[in-house]
Design a protein around this motif. Structure first.
Motif, PDB file in Angstrom:
ATOM      1  N   PHE A  89       0.847  -1.122  -0.158  1.00  0.00           N
ATOM      2  CA  PHE A  89      -0.016   0.009  -0.079  1.00  0.00           C
ATOM      3  C   PHE A  89       0.935   1.446   0.048  1.00  0.00           C
ATOM      4  O   PHE A  89       0.650   2.250  -0.650  1.00  0.00           O
ATOM      5  CB  PHE A  89      -0.950   0.052   1.090  1.00  0.00           C
ATOM      6  N   THR A  94      -3.566  -0.269  -3.987  1.00  0.00           N
ATOM      7  CA  THR A  94      -4.665  -0.135  -3.362  1.00  0.00           C
ATOM      8  C   THR A  94      -5.690  -1.134  -3.098  1.00  0.00           C
ATOM      9  O   THR A  94      -6.452  -1.108  -2.263  1.00  0.00           O
ATOM     10  CB  THR A  94      -5.401   1.354  -3.681  1.00  0.00           C
ATOM     11  N   ARG A  95      -5.586  -2.074  -3.922  1.00  0.00           N
ATOM     12  CA  ARG A  95      -6.492  -3.336  -3.831  1.00  0.00           C
ATOM     13  C   ARG A  95      -5.686  -4.387  -3.291  1.00  0.00           C
ATOM     14  O   ARG A  95      -4.586  -4.817  -3.872  1.00  0.00           O
ATOM     15  CB  ARG A  95      -7.091  -3.685  -5.218  1.00  0.00           C
ATOM     16  N   GLN A 117      -7.242   4.530   5.390  1.00  0.00           N
ATOM     17  CA  GLN A 117      -6.583   5.284   4.255  1.00  0.00           C
ATOM     18  C   GLN A 117      -7.201   4.942   2.918  1.00  0.00           C
ATOM     19  O   GLN A 117      -6.678   4.962   1.927  1.00  0.00           O
ATOM     20  CB  GLN A 117      -5.192   5.052   4.289  1.00  0.00           C
ATOM     21  N   ASP A 118      -8.485   4.149   2.731  1.00  0.00           N
ATOM     22  CA  ASP A 118      -9.166   4.123   1.777  1.00  0.00           C
ATOM     23  C   ASP A 118      -8.621   2.859   0.950  1.00  0.00           C
ATOM     24  O   ASP A 118      -8.909   2.751  -0.102  1.00  0.00           O
ATOM     25  CB  ASP A 118      -9.298   5.168   0.845  1.00  0.00           C
ATOM     26  N   ALA A 119      -7.911   1.864   1.686  1.00  0.00           N
ATOM     27  CA  ALA A 119      -7.554   0.650   1.022  1.00  0.00           C
ATOM     28  C   ALA A 119      -8.744  -0.439   0.686  1.00  0.00           C
ATOM     29  O   ALA A 119      -9.727  -0.009   1.559  1.00  0.00           O
ATOM     30  CB  ALA A 119      -6.450  -0.090   1.726  1.00  0.00           C
TER      31      ALA A 119
END
Length: 407
Positions: A89, A94-95, A117-119
């Protein structure tokens, strides 16, 4: 005789126009041509089978390779631990699919931070206790954790051992507001026996059947739930099972091979031969891209060469294979034009921490101390994790890039 200048350091490396020159051996090298062939080949395979490719990043832990895989079309990256997920990350992935149980508050805290953190993150579960712990922890943080039930096999590694356990675990997940059941996960590499191919096919069909049953029972919290499996040995069998009618249009199949990216000269070369035999329609296949270069250190007796290469430098679940040999360069020569010398009949017989024993054929008379030998290894995971950086080279062994690892 043409000669080659080849030297690499595990520390700082100066990138220049000459062939890997100026620092010390041994060095781990990734060949750019085969690497990109493998990245593109496996992406085409996944696309052709209607599956998303989520390569297992634990093989390399090299962000530069993650980004090559993502740019080629990979949906995300698979990892094995919370710190690996954090490292990926931090380098822009992010995925994240963690094909493992998330256990321990410290590891849960790492993942909670990534979610904040929107992962996009998924992990697997196989026990009521782990479900309870995760549900409590993420509820306190005000977060929702997406989980997949791991489907195991008797005598294998992790995972629920039977359908009753799977159904019971799905009910337990439904009772935890902070958990969301989004699919099933499995790993066919733990299926063994006298006829492993048959066993893998049975296991793959079992994954499909259980997924369909859970969907019919309304256990998944999202449409098109995930069904994922596949290492780098049986990916073709898994892909065929996932492409079948029960999943089409209703599920999201994901394949997770990792070692394919650099392939190898041992275990996975043998596995790829079997894949091509099962699927003669496939073209070319994978190519080995990873080698470790080291020098002849001593010729202490006739027929024996000691190489300055050891278990600290290269994977050794199978002994390395000598591939090519070069004479260390004279500064006045152009090393990129070097022609390899013969290693015919060379046999690695033993390895120690820093030394490799090579039996030489009786007729071999031209070996010198300082000669540079390229070795192929089996199971690239166990070579990558010995290096903080590897060198990406072109066909002439010119350094193109440093591949930093995050182990």
């Amino acid at each position: 005789m043409q000669t080659v200048a080849l030297a690499v350091d595990k520390g700082d490396i100066e990138l220049g126009p000459n062939v890997l020159s100026g620092v010390s051996l041994p060095a781990a090298v990734v060949h750019e041509g085969p690497l990109m062939h493998n990245v593109e080949w496996m992406q085409r395979f996944a696309d052709a089978h209607g599956a998303r490719l989520v390569p297992h990043g634990k093989t390399t832990m090299a962000p530069a390779l993650f980004h090559r895989q993502l740019q080629a079309g990979a949906w995300g990256i698979t990892l094995a631990t919370a710190p690996q997920c954090r490292a990926a990350f931090a380098h822009g992935v992010t995925r994240l699919l963690m094909a493992n149980q998330l256990v321990g508050k410290a590891n849960m805290a790492i993942i909670a931070s990534l979610l904040e953190q929107d992962a996009t993150f998924y992990c697997v579960v196989d026990s009521h206790e782990n479900v309870r712990q995760l549900g409590h922890f993420f509820a306190e943080r005000g977060l929702t954790l997406s989980v997949l039930i791991e489907v195991g096999v008797e005598g294998g590694r992790c995972g629920c051992r039977n359908q009753q356990q799977i159904l019971s675990l799905a009910e337990a997940i439904a009772d935890e507001p902070a958990l969301s059941l989004v699919g099933l996960e499995g790993y066919e590499g733990v299926v063994h026996g006298d006829n492993p191919e048959s066993g893998v096919r049975v296991y793959a069909q079992y994954l499909v059947d259980v997924a369909v049953e859970l969907e019919a029972a309304g256990r998944f919290s999202q449409t098109n739930p995930i069904v994922t499996a596949s290492g780098s040995a049986w990916y073709d069998v898994i892909a065929e099972a996932f492409r079948g009618a029960p999943l089409q249009g209703r599920f999201t199949p994901m394949l997770r091979p990792g070692c394919y990216v650099v392939h190898d000269h041992g275990l996975y070369r043998e596995a790829q031969t079997a894949v091509m035999a099962r699927r003669p329609d496939l073209q070319q296949g994978l190519e080995p891209a990873l080698e470790v270069f080291a020098q002849v250190q001593s010729l202490p007796e006739p027929g024996l060469a000691i190489i300055a290469l050891g278990k600290r430098d290269i994977g050794h679940d199978q002994l390395p294979i000598a591939l090519r040999r070069y004479r260390e360069a004279d500064e006045l020569l152009k090393p990129g034009l070097a022609q390899p010398l013969s290693v015919a009949g060379w046999e690695v017989t033993k390895m120690m921490d820093q030394h490799t024993f090579v039996r030489l054929p009786e007729e071999t008379q031209d070996v010198e101390v300082g000669d540079i030998v390229a070795f192929g290894a089996s199971h690239p995971c166990l070579t990558f994790d010995k290096w903080r950086q590897l060198l990406l080279v072109d066909d002439q062994l010119n350094v193109k890039e440093r591949l930093v690892t995050c182990f």
